[in-house]
Design an enzyme around this catalytic site. Structure first.
Site, PDB file in Angstrom:
ATOM      1  N   ASP A 107     -52.121  33.095  46.909  1.00 56.54           N
ATOM      2  CA  ASP A 107     -52.354  31.649  46.148  1.00 56.54           C
ATOM      3  C   ASP A 107     -53.489  31.255  45.732  1.00 56.54           C
ATOM      4  O   ASP A 107     -54.414  31.528  46.283  1.00 56.54           O
ATOM      5  CB  ASP A 107     -52.010  30.828  47.521  1.00 56.54           C
ATOM      6  N   GLU A 120     -50.367  34.651  42.467  1.00 54.01           N
ATOM      7  CA  GLU A 120     -49.607  33.241  41.970  1.00 54.01           C
ATOM      8  C   GLU A 120     -50.660  32.289  41.047  1.00 54.01           C
ATOM      9  O   GLU A 120     -51.881  32.016  41.185  1.00 54.01           O
ATOM     10  CB  GLU A 120     -49.302  32.282  43.274  1.00 54.01           C
TER      11      GLU A 120
END
Length: 477
Positions: free
Chosen positions: A191, A232
């Site tokens: 992330d 991501e």
């Protein structure tokens, strides 16, 4: 990872905890879901789990590691690792506050006075940054000794950025990743990784070659258990293509807006162009916990076409997150559309089912957000109650609500499409979007001796799926 649909859900959004999540999936979606991206289920102090204090515990309100292990028996699991930051309330940062320069963790975080040659960034330095705030990305931290200094903080005040130049940071990363691999993680989602590398006189976003070195270092750890990584990033689509060229799986974050544009205009031209060039090793989305990104379709849609999508979603009740990385004298631009996908299609069942059919036939492994699984509408009450715009698409379903929502005709039809995608073996290899009239779409998937064809009429929103095995044929109502 298997080539089956992955659910994206919070631990407490499909029932109030992990046990109830498993109960609902086993009861209603065991054939439709093959994997789960459980959004951060660790103890956290902000951003709905994305400000973890540790990766070695499960938030007690959600359950424990036994519950995670139970889910992993029937579903492949993807875990988040927030490589860019750690909670302000973590033991490491609190030790830093308590002991300041004597803390063993003092180099784990990025101190403005050490990063910037002048101790603080100039207005020109700040303007250069890719940032999520309209000011310098820092928090003024007061230490127990009475002194204070600015510490790098890209996102909320609870998410303190980690120093990738520090050995103690990498000790933490390695220990945490190995723990996740040992406890059911079949795929690790990296992330906010593009913010993790910081370099003076740059945007501090996806800095090359440092970014590739970071990704290689993480993947080397994951290779110990043959576990893939999914980075991501929301950015220009060519960044995703560069990542794919390095052999990593990527997200297809362009698809959500392109499908909306296709269904809003009745023209398949832009979508077909994307299908011609998009990576094949990817995870497709229409909806996620973060809303619908717009930066991902720059140069895939014209500015006028994107503005049209934004205006239509606004009429459907959407709100917007803005990008503050614009150049001087330029206004912030829409970075993200916050709206459920079903609401963005005016809660029209035929349009929504066609959107999902397109996603399921697109190259890659489909991900379906939990609200999308139940064709959920915008939750204005939760958004107003929490005063948080993103919560418009973050409704928490009770078990009773799930049992009620699965009876909706649109959900039953969606489940039929999901079973076709999971069970019929035509989706592993060949993809072809044939030349058709601009208001028609024809996609062919073929592999393992199986063939499936999606034919859609964008004027009427009617579509059919024809398979070699007629048991998997589908005609929209």
């Amino acid at each position: 990872m298997n080539n089956k649909i992955m659910l994206i859900t919070y631990a407490d959004s499909f029932g109030k905890n992990l046990k109830e999540l498993k109960e609902m999936l086993d009861m209603y979606f065991s054939q439709e879901i093959g994997a789960i991206h459980i959004l951060p289920f660790f103890p956290s102090t902000g951003d709905r789990g994305f400000a973890p204090t540790t990766y070695e515990e499960v938030e007690p309100a959600f359950g424990n590691w036994d519950d995670i292990h139970a889910l992993s028996e029937n579903y492949e699991l993807m875990f988040d690792f927030m490589i860019n930051h750690l909670s302000r309330q973590s033991a490491q940062f609190q030790d830093f506050i308590e002991k300041h320069d004597k803390s063993e963790y003092k180099d784990m975080f990025i101190r403005f006075k050490e990063f910037w040659p002048e101790g603080e960034p100039s207005p020109a330095d700040v303007a250069m940054l890719n940032k999520r705030k309209n000011h310098a990305p820092c928090e003024d931290i007061t230490f127990r000794d009475g002194t204070h200094e600015n510490i790098w903080c890209t996102f909320s005040e609870e998410q303190m950025d980690l120093n990738m130049e520090s050995s103690i940071t990498w000790e933490f990363i390695e220990r945490s990743l190995r723990f996740l691999m040992d406890n059911g993680g079949a795929l690790i989602r990296l992330d906010a990784f593009a913010f993790a590398t910081k370099k003076y006189q740059t945007s501090c976003f996806f800095i090359e070659p440092e970014m590739w070195e970071l990704m290689e270092r993480v993947q080397k750890i994951l290779d110990e258990k043959h576990i893939p990584m999914l980075p991501e990033i929301h950015d220009h689509y060519k960044v995703q293509m560069k990542i794919a060229d390095k052999g990593y799986a990527v997200y297809d974050f362009a698809l959500p807006v392109l499908v909306l544009h296709t269904l809003y205009t009745g023209s398949v031209k832009r979508l077909k162009h994307w299908f011609e060039i998009c990576p094949r090793n990817q995870y497709t989305t229409l909806d996620t916990h973060d809303g619908i990104g717009t930066v991902d379709v720059e140069d895939l849609l014209s500015s006028e076409e994107l503005e049209h999508v934004i205006k239509v979603t606004e009429k459907c009740g959407a709100n917007f997150k803005m990008d503050f990385s614009a150049k001087a004298n330029e206004k912030p631009v829409v970075y993200q559309i916050n709206c459920t996908y079903y609401s963005a299609l005016e809660c029209k069942d035929d349009a929504y089912l066609l959107a999902r059919a397109i996603q399921f036939f697109a190259p890659g492994i489909p991900q379906v957000y939990y609200m999308g699984l139940l064709a959920g509408e915008n939750d204005y009450e939760l958004m107003k109650k929490t005063d948080f715009p993103r919560n418009i698409s973050r409704h928490n379903y009770t078990v009773a609500e799930v049992k009620q929502e699965v009876q909706k005709p649109v959900v039953k039809e969606l489940c039929r499409l999901m079973r076709i995608r999971n069970e019929y073996r035509a989706f592993d290899d060949i993809f072809c979007a044939e030349e058709t009239a601009d208001d028609k779409l024809r996609i062919i998937r073929e592999s393992n001796g199986c063939r499936a064809v999606l034919d859609a009429d964008l004027k009427t929103m009617k579509f059919c799926i024809i398979c070699d095995d007629s048991n998997y044929n589908y005609v929209s109502q």
